[in-house]
Design an enzyme around this catalytic site. Structure first.
Site, PDB file in Angstrom:
ATOM      1  N   ASP A 166     -77.665  13.609  31.265  1.00  0.00           N
ATOM      2  CA  ASP A 166     -77.878  13.305  30.004  1.00  0.00           C
ATOM      3  C   ASP A 166     -79.994  13.901  29.955  1.00  0.00           C
ATOM      4  O   ASP A 166     -80.131  14.167  28.870  1.00  0.00           O
ATOM      5  CB  ASP A 166     -78.395  12.129  29.840  1.00  0.00           C
ATOM      6  CG  ASP A 166     -76.547  11.261  29.688  1.00  0.00           C
ATOM      7  OD1 ASP A 166     -76.015  10.488  30.514  1.00  0.00           O
ATOM      8  OD2 ASP A 166     -75.901  12.908  29.325  1.00  0.00           O
ATOM      9  N   CYS A 207     -66.062   0.682  71.719  1.00  0.00           N
ATOM     10  CA  CYS A 207     -66.502   0.128  70.924  1.00  0.00           C
ATOM     11  C   CYS A 207     -67.984  -0.668  71.382  1.00  0.00           C
ATOM     12  O   CYS A 207     -68.215  -1.391  72.632  1.00  0.00           O
ATOM     13  CB  CYS A 207     -65.316  -0.999  70.212  1.00  0.00           C
ATOM     14  SG  CYS A 207     -65.710  -2.893  69.661  1.00  0.00           S
ATOM     15  N   ARG A 257     -59.034  16.775  25.200  1.00  0.00           N
ATOM     16  CA  ARG A 257     -60.293  16.878  23.521  1.00  0.00           C
ATOM     17  C   ARG A 257     -61.065  18.578  24.274  1.00  0.00           C
ATOM     18  O   ARG A 257     -60.656  18.955  23.390  1.00  0.00           O
ATOM     19  CB  ARG A 257     -61.759  16.355  24.814  1.00  0.00           C
ATOM     20  CG  ARG A 257     -62.774  16.648  23.469  1.00  0.00           C
ATOM     21  CD  ARG A 257     -64.047  15.680  23.326  1.00  0.00           C
ATOM     22  NE  ARG A 257     -64.597  15.476  24.688  1.00  0.00           N
ATOM     23  CZ  ARG A 257     -64.866  14.010  25.371  1.00  0.00           C
ATOM     24  NH1 ARG A 257     -65.575  13.578  23.225  1.00  0.00           N
ATOM     25  NH2 ARG A 257     -66.030  12.989  26.036  1.00  0.00           N
ATOM     26  N   ASP A 260     -74.219  11.637  35.841  1.00  0.00           N
ATOM     27  CA  ASP A 260     -73.799  11.638  34.546  1.00  0.00           C
ATOM     28  C   ASP A 260     -76.070  12.353  34.037  1.00  0.00           C
ATOM     29  O   ASP A 260     -75.827  12.827  33.243  1.00  0.00           O
ATOM     30  CB  ASP A 260     -72.689  10.898  33.436  1.00  0.00           C
ATOM     31  CG  ASP A 260     -72.137  10.875  33.874  1.00  0.00           C
ATOM     32  OD1 ASP A 260     -71.167   9.654  33.393  1.00  0.00           O
ATOM     33  OD2 ASP A 260     -71.357  11.930  33.931  1.00  0.00           O
ATOM     34  N   LYS A 271     -67.652   1.098  27.342  1.00  0.00           N
ATOM     35  CA  LYS A 271     -67.614   2.958  27.560  1.00  0.00           C
ATOM     36  C   LYS A 271     -66.427   2.928  28.381  1.00  0.00           C
ATOM     37  O   LYS A 271     -67.577   2.952  30.052  1.00  0.00           O
ATOM     38  CB  LYS A 271     -68.941   3.272  27.702  1.00  0.00           C
ATOM     39  CG  LYS A 271     -68.551   4.433  27.692  1.00  0.00           C
ATOM     40  CD  LYS A 271     -70.175   5.406  27.681  1.00  0.00           C
ATOM     41  CE  LYS A 271     -70.250   6.429  27.464  1.00  0.00           C
ATOM     42  NZ  LYS A 271     -69.686   7.443  28.368  1.00  0.00           N
ATOM     43  N   ILE A 330     -70.344  10.998  21.525  1.00  0.00           N
ATOM     44  CA  ILE A 330     -70.896  10.421  21.029  1.00  0.00           C
ATOM     45  C   ILE A 330     -72.599   9.962  20.985  1.00  0.00           C
ATOM     46  O   ILE A 330     -72.354  11.035  22.363  1.00  0.00           O
ATOM     47  CB  ILE A 330     -70.716   8.757  20.410  1.00  0.00           C
ATOM     48  CG1 ILE A 330     -70.792   7.665  21.910  1.00  0.00           C
ATOM     49  CG2 ILE A 330     -69.887   8.131  19.785  1.00  0.00           C
ATOM     50  CD1 ILE A 330     -70.212   6.658  21.677  1.00  0.00           C
TER      51      ILE A 330
END
Length: 684
Positions: free
Chosen positions: A35, A422, A140, A31, A119, A81
C-alpha cells in the site's frame, strides 16, 4: 526527469508484487508495504498527470489469469476499492468527507447512511448462476479476465449449487455473485497439525492456503481443504430486481442461500463508522477467520450510481485497514518453551517492536525443522507477523543483514539446535521418526508439562474453573501443592490463601469455582484430560459414542476407529494415554473427589429432553454464562451452533441480543429465554 524515473521504478515494483500476489500466491512483502508503494505512485501521478500511463497499476487491478485454467471474461469488471491511508478511526471521517464533497452536499445536510462490513483476508471469487443453478466460478485475475475454477469451487459446501427462488420470474434470471473464499482459523490450525503429523511442511497463512487450494488442477485435492465463503456483492444481473440498498441486497442474497457475515452494520455518519472500526478492531482476534480491516459502502445504490467510479475504484466505497501486522525486528536470543504435551518449541526473543496494535517481544519458531528451513539465527533481522496468535510468528529472516565476524566474514552465530535435555526438568528430549516436534520425556514430573495440563484442565471449554490462571498455577506447581488435576479438589482455603496476592476471600472464591466445576459433561471431562489429538469436537464424538468414561478407557483401537473422525493416529493416542496407569489413577481420583456428569443412558439417547434440537445463543442471560448454557444444552442431548438457519430449533436470547434475533424472526425460529430453557431441560 527524477519524477519520471521514480514512477517507472514504482510501476516495475508493483507489477512484480502483483504477479507474486495474484498469480504465484507467493507475496514477498506485506499488504502495508504494498500500500505504501501504491500510494506513493498515486500521489506522484496526481502531481504529474503526464506520467500516468495506460499500463500503470493505478489504472487497473494487478494480476493475470493462469494459463492452466480456461480464461473467463468478466461481463462486469471485478475492480478493487480504494484503501484508506489513515489506519486510525480518523480514516472514517476522511472517507465521509470525500463522499459528501463528491455529492456536493452542504455542511448542514443530514448524515449519510453507509453499510459497514468486515474486510476478509481471502480470495475474491465470482459465481455465475443461470436459471438458479451455478454454472461457473471465476477468480478475479486482472479484473477483466479471470480463471475458470468451477469444479474446485463446487467442493465448497457453503456455496449453493442451486439458489432458493424468490419468485416465478427468477428461473429465467442471471445473477453473478461476488464474494470471498477463505479458510477459518481452526481449519487452518487443523491442517497444519495434520502436516506436522505427516512430517510435511507447514502452510504459512490461511489466505495463501485458500488461494492455492482453489488453483489446484485436481478438484479432489481442493475438497480436502476446508474452505469457506462469504458473499458481499453482485456482478452481472439480468431479470432479477436488485434491492435499493446495499444492506437489503445482502439480506436478499442471504435468502437466496448465500452465507453473509453477520457483523455488518448500517451506520449513520462518520462517527458511527469510526465506532464500528474501533469495535471490530477490539474483537478482531476473537473472530473465527482473519480480517485485515473493514469496508465502508454508501448504502443507497442510487447514490452509488450517482458517484460512479474513478479509474480502477468506486467513489462510494473504501477499505479501512487496521494497523499493519508485519514489522521488522532483531532476534536477541532463542529460548525453549515446553508445552503441556512436552513439545519443545523454539521462541525468538525480539527487540521490542510495535506491530498490529501491540508491542511484540516474542515470536514462535514452531519447531527445529521450521527454524532450520527459515535459517533464523541470533542477531538476525526478521519479518514478524502478528495475526491473533499468543506468540507472533517469524515469517522469514533477512540474511543480507546477518552480523558477520570481522576476522573471517563468517556468521557470528551458528544455526540453532534442539537441546538434548529439557531445560525445565532435565529429562531427555526425544523426537519420534514420524513427528516434526521433539518432546520432553518427563511427563507430568516436568513442571512445564504439569502447568500446561492444569491450565488446560481448568480452561473454559474444559472444566471451566474461573480464577485459576497462569500465576496461581505457577505457584501451585512451584510449591508442590498439586501433582495432577485431581489434587485441585483436595485443596483448602488455607493452602490457596498462602499464595502470593491471595487472601481468604479470593481463596474462597477459587474454591467455590473448583467445587462448581465438579458438575460437568462427559465431553468436557474427556477434553480436560489433555489427550493428544483429542480436541473439543472429538471429545464430544467420543462421549456420544461410548456413553461413559469406563467404556472409553477400556476401548481397543479398532473400537475407537468406529467413532466419527477418529483415525489411526487419534485412536493410538487414546489407547496410549489410558495404557499409562497414572492417567487411569487420575481419572479414578477425580471421580472419587466428586467430579461427576450425566451418565449418557437416558440423556444422550432417545429420551434425552433436548435430543436432536439445535440451539443458537445470543445476548446476556440473567444467571447463566454462554458456556454454562451450552454445557446444560449439550448434557441434555442438544447441539449449539453459532449461526441461525432453517435447521435451528431455538434461539436462546438474553439482554442486548443482536442480529441473530432478527434472523430468527425472519426464518420463524422459536425464541426462548433462560426460564424457558430450564423448562425444556426439565422435559416440559
Amino acid at each position: 526527469m527524477q519524477a519520471h524515473a521514480r514512477a517507472q521504478a514504482l510501476r516495475a515494483a508493483l507489477a512484480e508484487h502483483n504477479h507474486r500476489y495474484y498469480v504465484l500466491d507467493e507475496p514477498s512483502i506485506s499488504d502495508a508495504q504494498y500500500d505504501a508503494i501504491f500510494n506513493e505512485l498515486v500521489e506522484l501521478e496526481t502531481a504529474h498527470p503526464d506520467l500516468r500511463t495506460l499500463d500503470s497499476p493505478t489504472q487497473r487491478v494487478g494480476g493475470a489469469a493462469l494459463c492452466v485454467f480456461a480464461s473467463v471474461a468478466h461481463q462486469v469488471p471485478m475492480l478493487s476499492i480504494r484503501t484508506e491511508t489513515d489506519t486510525t478511526a480518523a480514516g472514517a471521517t476522511a472517507f465521509d468527507e470525500r463522499v459528501r464533497n463528491a455529492l456536493a452536499l452542504p455542511a448542514d445536510a443530514p448524515a449519510l447512511e453507509y453499510l459497514a462490513e468486515l474486510k476478509f483476508d481471502g480470495l475474491a471469487i465470482s459465481l455465475r448462476y443461470e436459471k438458479g443453478v451455478l454454472v461457473r466460478a471465476a477468480t478475479r485475475g486482472d479484473g477483466q479476465t479471470g480463471e475458470d475454477v468451477t469444479q474446485n469451487v463446487r467442493t465448497i459446501r457453503q456455496i449453493p449449487l442451486k439458489l432458493n427462488a424468490l419468485d416465478p420470474q427468477f428461473s429465467d434470471s442471471i445473477i453473478e455473485v461476488r464474494g470471498e473464499i477463505y479458510m477459518r482459523r481452526d481449519d487452518f490450525s487443523a491442517l497444519n497439525e495434520a502436516q506436522d503429523l505427516a512430517g510435511e511442511e507447514r502452510y504459512v497463512n490461511p489466505r495463501n492456503t485458500a488461494a492455492g487450494a482453489i488453483r489446484q488442477l485436481d478438484s479432489s485435492l481442493t475438497a480436502k481443504r476446508r474452505l469457506s465463503f462469504f458473499t458481499y456483492g453482485l456482478g452481472e444481473v439480468v431479470g432479477w430486481q436488485i434491492p435499493a440498498t446495499q444492506a437489503q441486497m445482502l439480506d436478499a442474497l442471504s435468502k437466496l442461500g448465500f452465507p453473509v457475515e453477520s457483523s455488518r452494520s448500517v451506520c449513520i455518519g462518520a462517527n458511527a463508522l469510526a465506532a464500528f472500526y474501533n469495535a471490530v478492531a477490539q474483537r478482531r482476534n476473537l473472530l473465527p477467520f482473519e480480517i485485515d480491516g473493514v469496508v465502508y459502502k454508501l448504502n443507497s445504490r442510487a447514490l452509488q450510481n450517482e458517484l460512479g467510479f474513478v479509474s480502477r475504484e468506486p467513489r462510494w466505497a473504501v477499505a479501512h485497514k487496521f494497523p499493519p501486522e508485519e514489522a521488522l525486528s532483531i532476534v536477541e536470543t532463542i529460548d525453549v518453551q515446553v508445552g503441556r504435551t512436552g513439545a519443545i518449541t523454539p521462541v525468538a526473543r525480539l527487540r521490542p517492536v510495535f506491530v498490529g496494535g501491540a508491542t511484540v517481544t516474542n515470536a514462535t519458531l514452531h519447531n527445529e525443522d521450521e527454524l532450520a528451513r527459515k535459517d533464523v539465527r541470533v542477531g538476525d533481522t526478521v519479518i514478524i507477523r502478528r495475526a491473533g496468535d499468543v506468540i507472533p510468528e517469524v515469517v522469514r529472516s533477512l540474511p543480507e543483514f546477518r552480523p558477520l565476524s570481522e576476522t573471517d566474514g563468517t556468521p557470528l552465530h551458528q544455526a540453532w539446535r534442539v537441546p538434548a535435555q529439557c531445560p525445565e526438568c532435565g529429562a531427555a528430549v526425544l523426537r519420534a521418526e514420524t513427528e516434526a516436534v521433539a518432546r520432553c520425556s518427563g511427563g507430568v514430573s516436568c513442571p512445564a508439562q504439569l502447568r500446561g495440563a492444569l491450565l488446560h484442565f481448568a480452561s473454559r471449554r474444559a472444566m471451566d474453573i474461573e480464577g485459576l490462571g497462569d500465576k496461581i498455577v505457577e505457584q501451585m506447581v512451584a510449591n508442590k501443592m498439586v501433582r495432577s488435576p485431581a489434587d485441585l479438589y483436595a485443596l483448602g482455603v488455607s493452602n490457596i490463601a498462602a499464595l502470593d496476592r491471595m487472601a481468604e476471600k479470593s481463596a474462597t472464591n477459587l474454591l467455590d469455582a473448583i467445587e462448581k466445576s465438579k458438575d460437568t459433561t462427559l465431553a468436557r471431562f474427556i477434553f480436560s484430560l489433555g489427550i493428544r489429538h483429542v480436541g473439543e469436537t472429538t471429545a464430544k464424538d467420543l462421549a456420544k459414542h461410548f456413553g461413559d468414561i469406563d467404556a472409553l478407557m477400556d476401548a481397543p483401537g479398532d473400537a475407537l476407529s468406529q467413532v466419527h473422525d477418529v483415525g489411526p493416529v487419534v485412536a493410538a493416542s487414546i489407547v496410549a494415554f489410558f495404557a499409562q496407569p497414572n492417567n487411569k489413577e487420575v481419572v479414578e481420583l477425580l471421580r472419587a473427589r466428586g467430579v461427576r456428569w450425566f451418565v449418557q443412558v437416558g440423556m444422550q439417547g432417545a429420551t434425552a429432553p433436548l435430543t436432536g434440537k439445535t440451539f443458537v445463543l445470543t445476548g446476556t442471560l440473567p444467571s447463566l454464562s454462554r458456556d454454562e448454557a451450552q454445557r446444560l444444552i449439550e448434557a441434555a442431548g442438544g447441539k449449539v451452533t453459532t449461526s441461525v438457519s432453517k435447521k435451528t430449533h431455538f434461539v436462546l436470547a438474553g439482554d442486548e441480543a443482536g442480529s441473530k434475533l432478527t434472523k430468527a424472526a425472519e426464518l420463524g425460529v422459536t425464541v426462548i429465554d433462560e426460564a424457558a430453557l430450564h423448562a425444556l431441560l426439565e422435559g416440559k
